[in-house]
Design a protein around this motif. Structure first.
Motif, PDB file in Angstrom:
ATOM      1  N   TYR A 138     -11.668 -11.834 -10.591  1.00 44.30           N
ATOM      2  CA  TYR A 138     -11.799 -12.566  -9.328  1.00 44.30           C
ATOM      3  C   TYR A 138     -12.814 -13.693  -9.363  1.00 44.30           C
ATOM      4  O   TYR A 138     -12.963 -14.421  -8.391  1.00 44.30           O
ATOM      5  N   CYS A 235      -2.460 -11.918  -4.368  1.00 46.13           N
ATOM      6  CA  CYS A 235      -3.762 -11.262  -4.208  1.00 46.13           C
ATOM      7  C   CYS A 235      -4.842 -12.197  -3.667  1.00 46.13           C
ATOM      8  O   CYS A 235      -5.961 -12.229  -4.156  1.00 46.13           O
ATOM      9  N   CYS A 302       0.509  -8.089  -1.838  1.00 50.46           N
ATOM     10  CA  CYS A 302      -0.219  -7.590  -3.005  1.00 50.46           C
ATOM     11  C   CYS A 302      -1.138  -6.460  -2.545  1.00 50.46           C
ATOM     12  O   CYS A 302      -0.742  -5.672  -1.683  1.00 50.46           O
ATOM     13  N   CYS A 303      -2.337  -6.386  -3.088  1.00 52.35           N
ATOM     14  CA  CYS A 303      -3.169  -5.209  -2.868  1.00 52.35           C
ATOM     15  C   CYS A 303      -3.374  -4.898  -1.390  1.00 52.35           C
ATOM     16  O   CYS A 303      -3.586  -5.789  -0.570  1.00 52.35           O
TER      17      CYS A 303
HETATM   18 ZN   LIG Z   1      -3.428  -7.579  -5.744  1.00 50.67          ZN
END
Ligand SMILES: [Zn+2]
Length: 323
Positions: A138, A235, A302-303
């Motif tokens: 990230y 994400c 996503c997450c």
């Molecule tokens: Zn993700």
């Protein structure tokens, strides 16, 4: 016509991608607190992986993404496996998704409702930072010593193995910097990969990649490659996505995929999710409609998004009842 255009056409102009894979695996009871993250389940609980794929297909996903995001050969070797065993697990991740897709396609549920399309299986490939699991996933900061050649060497064998396992697409996910985008495009050419790819970036501010590199520089690199069928963002917080699509539209003719996270923020050091600043699942589908209008051709989550999120997205994008 390519597989993506065909699917997008069949889906009525916008195809639905699945939601958070690791998130749902955890919801079903898997322990993903592991250096291999969700890929640990390839060793311990493969039936759960298939179950997650099934749940997203039932929710209306037109594309399912394999469990290989954090599955790497060095990661499996560190577990005491042989190279052969590691490569077999990579192939298993694609096989489980293909089996789920094929079983679902034959099922009575699919046949009873008109919202479903024959789904595509995308083999997931996470970034070098995802393998390092040190927060660079990230931050996009790999340090000055890491070169494009190093990144190609890291990605080469996994890419070859996954591409030969029969997926419809390769999905490079959450790529955090330009150097890695460049390395991936070169690698696709060098290895002459025939499976079409998508390359999705992650961003923490909606204006740059996680590293601070510019989207326009990266899109220029991807535009130059015929191996890249789809570009996009995953994400990344949902509130940034609409503007990013509008920006991408000015800079590429390739299909655009967006599958943001729920808006909660991953604290890489503490290894936990911090609460979302604004959005809950309730508004995700309303945003998805706007992303479609802004020009995205593939939309999912996503997450921290789940089959519930994707069911709502599918319902709103396909505009058909029957869920
Ligand atoms: Zn993700």
């Amino acid at each position: 016509m390519g597989v993506v255009e065909e699917l997008v056409g069949k889906a009525g102009g916008c195809a639905v991608i699945d939601g958070g894979f690791a998130t749902q695996l955890e919801a079903l009871g898997a322990d993903i607190n592991d250096p291999l993250w969700s890929a640990a389940c390839l060793i311990t609980r493969p039936h759960l992986i298939k179950e997650v794929h099934m749940q997203y297909l039932e929710a209306g996903a037109d594309v399912i993404i394999s469990s290989s995001y954090q599955a790497t050969i060095p990661g499996f070797l560190a577990r005491g496996m042989s190279v052969d065993e590691a490569e077999a697990l990579l192939r298993t991740s694609v096989k489980l998704a293909l089996e789920a897709r094929d079983e679902f396609w034959k099922s009575a549920l699919r046949k009873s409702k008109s919202i479903y399309n024959h789904a595509l299986v995308a083999a997931s490939i996470g970034s070098y930072g995802a393998y390092l699991a040190d927060g660079s996933e990230y931050s996009g900061s790999y340090g000055d010593d890491v070169t494009a050649e190093n990144l190609k060497d890291f990605h080469r064998r996994r890419l070859q193995v996954l591409a030969s396992a029969g997926p419809d697409l390769i999905a490079f996910e959450a790529i955090p910097n330009k150097l890695e985008a460049q390395a991936l495009v070169e690698l696709l050419e060098e290895e002459n990969i025939q499976v079409p790819s998508w390359i999705c970036f992650s961003s923490v501010d909606g204006k740059h990649l996680c590293s601070g590199d510019s989207f326009s520089d990266c899109l220029r690199i991807l535009n130059a490659s015929e191996k890249v069928a789809v570009v996009g963002v995953n994400c990344t917080p949902p509130q940034f996505i609409e503007d990013m699509i509008l920006e991408f539209r000015k800079q590429t003719k390739k299909a655009i995929a967006v599958y943001p996270n729920s808006g909660e923020v991953w604290d890489g050091r503490a290894k936990r999710w911090l609460p979302a600043e604004c959005l809950g699942h309730k508004s995700f589908d309303a945003l998805a409609k706007r992303w479609q209008e802004a020009g995205a051709s593939l939309i999912g989550g996503c997450c921290r998004t789940t089959p519930t999120t994707i069911r709502a997205v599918s319902r709103i994008l396909k505009g058909r009842t029957g869920h």
